[in-house]
Design a protein around this motif. Structure first.
Motif, PDB file in Angstrom:
ATOM      1  N   ARG A  86       0.850  -1.198   0.000  1.00 44.44           N
ATOM      2  CA  ARG A  86       0.000   0.000   0.000  1.00 44.44           C
ATOM      3  C   ARG A  86       0.884   1.246   0.000  1.00 44.44           C
ATOM      4  O   ARG A  86       1.949   1.255   0.632  1.00 44.44           O
ATOM      5  CB  ARG A  86      -0.856   0.069   1.272  1.00 44.44           C
ATOM      6  N   ASN A 190       5.612  -4.145   8.987  1.00 46.23           N
ATOM      7  CA  ASN A 190       4.206  -3.938   8.646  1.00 46.23           C
ATOM      8  C   ASN A 190       3.546  -5.290   8.893  1.00 46.23           C
ATOM      9  O   ASN A 190       3.358  -6.071   7.985  1.00 46.23           O
ATOM     10  CB  ASN A 190       4.064  -3.514   7.186  1.00 46.23           C
ATOM     11  N   PRO A 191       3.215  -5.566  10.160  1.00 42.09           N
ATOM     12  CA  PRO A 191       2.735  -6.912  10.506  1.00 42.09           C
ATOM     13  C   PRO A 191       1.230  -7.043  10.258  1.00 42.09           C
ATOM     14  O   PRO A 191       0.582  -6.056   9.926  1.00 42.09           O
ATOM     15  CB  PRO A 191       3.019  -6.962  12.013  1.00 42.09           C
ATOM     16  N   TYR A 193      -2.324  -6.711  11.349  1.00 44.52           N
ATOM     17  CA  TYR A 193      -2.866  -5.954  12.495  1.00 44.52           C
ATOM     18  C   TYR A 193      -4.376  -5.778  12.409  1.00 44.52           C
ATOM     19  O   TYR A 193      -4.964  -4.955  13.101  1.00 44.52           O
ATOM     20  CB  TYR A 193      -2.170  -4.599  12.628  1.00 44.52           C
TER      21      TYR A 193
HETATM   22  N1  GLN Z   1      -2.995  -1.804   5.505  1.00 43.10           N
HETATM   23  C1  GLN Z   1      -3.738  -2.965   5.134  1.00 43.10           C
HETATM   24  C2  GLN Z   1      -5.213  -2.653   5.106  1.00 43.10           C
HETATM   25  O1  GLN Z   1      -5.702  -2.033   6.019  1.00 43.10           O
HETATM   26  C3  GLN Z   1      -3.493  -4.121   6.047  1.00 43.10           C
HETATM   27  C4  GLN Z   1      -2.083  -4.476   6.159  1.00 43.10           C
HETATM   28  C5  GLN Z   1      -1.722  -5.197   7.387  1.00 43.10           C
HETATM   29  O2  GLN Z   1      -2.503  -5.810   8.102  1.00 43.10           O
HETATM   30  N2  GLN Z   1      -0.474  -5.145   7.648  1.00 43.10           N
HETATM   31  O3  GLN Z   1      -5.863  -3.009   4.164  1.00 43.10           O
END
Ligand code: GLN
Length: 296
Positions: A86, A190-191, A193
């Motif tokens: 992203r 960037n785990p 989350y």
């Molecule tokens: N940023 C992503 C999203 O919200 C998720 C990435 C992540 O969990 N590291 O779609």
């Protein structure tokens, strides 16, 4: 004969999506397409375009359909084994580079990227700082295969002595480092989350659950962030920095987590959309030896 205009009319896609597909299959720029709608598509191109269009119509993300996504100016290969990089995550790269830039010039920077996926963050840093020694970890073997291919394609193998190594680990479990290793200047991640019950999850159904909610999905989405923070201090150099991407509503929780583990100068930074997206801090101050002086 089917012309470009015929195909565009009948493909059932938004104009821009259709143009992007034609550009990838025929290498005709969007300007060329606009100027020459009468161009003919041969049978092979048509078959390919129809296949890609039907994947898009079924909801598959464009990055998987094309097998590619740009991140920090690099065209990365992406497959359904990896999270689609992203633009928000470029903030993680920028903060890491800023921290590395403050180190003495002669110092060879060391970086650990935890949960590298496509390799996006690690490769962007290696590309921008060719001297850096970087370790990139992931729990998924298929993701690491994608990351390795990206590194091979995008990085100069002879770049100023820097190195990028990949290891399959379960976060810290299984990490192998050189015996006299002094600690990382920067640990980034960037785990996964996303909380187990997050309403956005259905929209992300094409991406690997391991990268979104992790191996043990939980109610607040913080379980992997907790595992990373718990052992980060013993893998950082004294002035090393931990930088973590997190969800739009997790900044305060991640700052609290860092503070509770003794991190210094804890902060959050906003992404292009103005959302607190990355939090971090400096290595907890080393414990001063409190043992009583030896007498005699
Ligand atoms: N940023 C992503 C999203 O919200 C998720 C990435 C992540 O969990 N590291 O779609």
């Amino acid at each position: 004969m089917v012309t470009l205009a015929d195909w565009m009319r009948g493909c059932g896609l938004a104009r821009l999506d259709a143009q992007v597909l034609v550009e990838s299959v025929q290498s005709w720029s969007r300007a060329t397409q606009a100027a020459h709608p009468e161009r003919e598509l041969d049978a092979r191109a048509l078959e390919r375009l129809d296949t890609l269009a039907s994947r898009l119509r079924s909801g598959e993300p464009m990055a998987y359909v094309l097998g590619q996504r740009e991140f920090y100016g690099l065209a990365l290969e992406v497959t359904p084994d990896v999270l689609i990089p992203r633009p928000d995550t470029e903030l993680l790269v920028e903060l890491a580079l800023r921290h590395l830039d403050a180190l003495p010039e002669a110092h060879v920077p060391t970086v650990l990227d935890m949960g590298t996926g496509s390799g996006a963050v690690a490769i962007a840093i290696a590309h921008a700082r060719p001297k850096a020694r970087i370790w990139a970890l992931d729990a998924s073997g298929p993701a690491l295969a994608v990351a390795r291919r990206n590194a091979q394609r995008l990085l100069d193998p002879h770049r100023e002595g820097g190195a990028l190594r990949f290891q399959q680990t379960d976060w810290w479990d299984g990490l192998r480092l050189p015996s006299a290793f002094a600690g990382f200047d920067c640990i980034i991640s960037n785990p996964p989350y996303i909380a187990a019950n997050d309403p956005h999850l259905p929209a992300l159904r094409h991406e690997p659950p391991l990268a979104l909610t992790g191996r043990h999905p939980n109610a607040d989405g913080l379980s992997d962030l907790r595992r990373i923070v718990a052992q980060a201090d013993c893998h950082l150099s004294d002035e090393g920095c931990l930088l973590l991407e997190h969800g739009y509503d997790q900044a305060a929780a991640v700052r609290n987590l860092l503070t509770a583990h003794g991190f210094r100068e804890v902060f959050s930074a906003r992404d292009l959309g103005g959302i607190e997206r990355v939090s971090g801090g400096l290595c907890p101050r080393r414990q001063i030896d409190q043992s009583p002086p030896k007498i005699g």
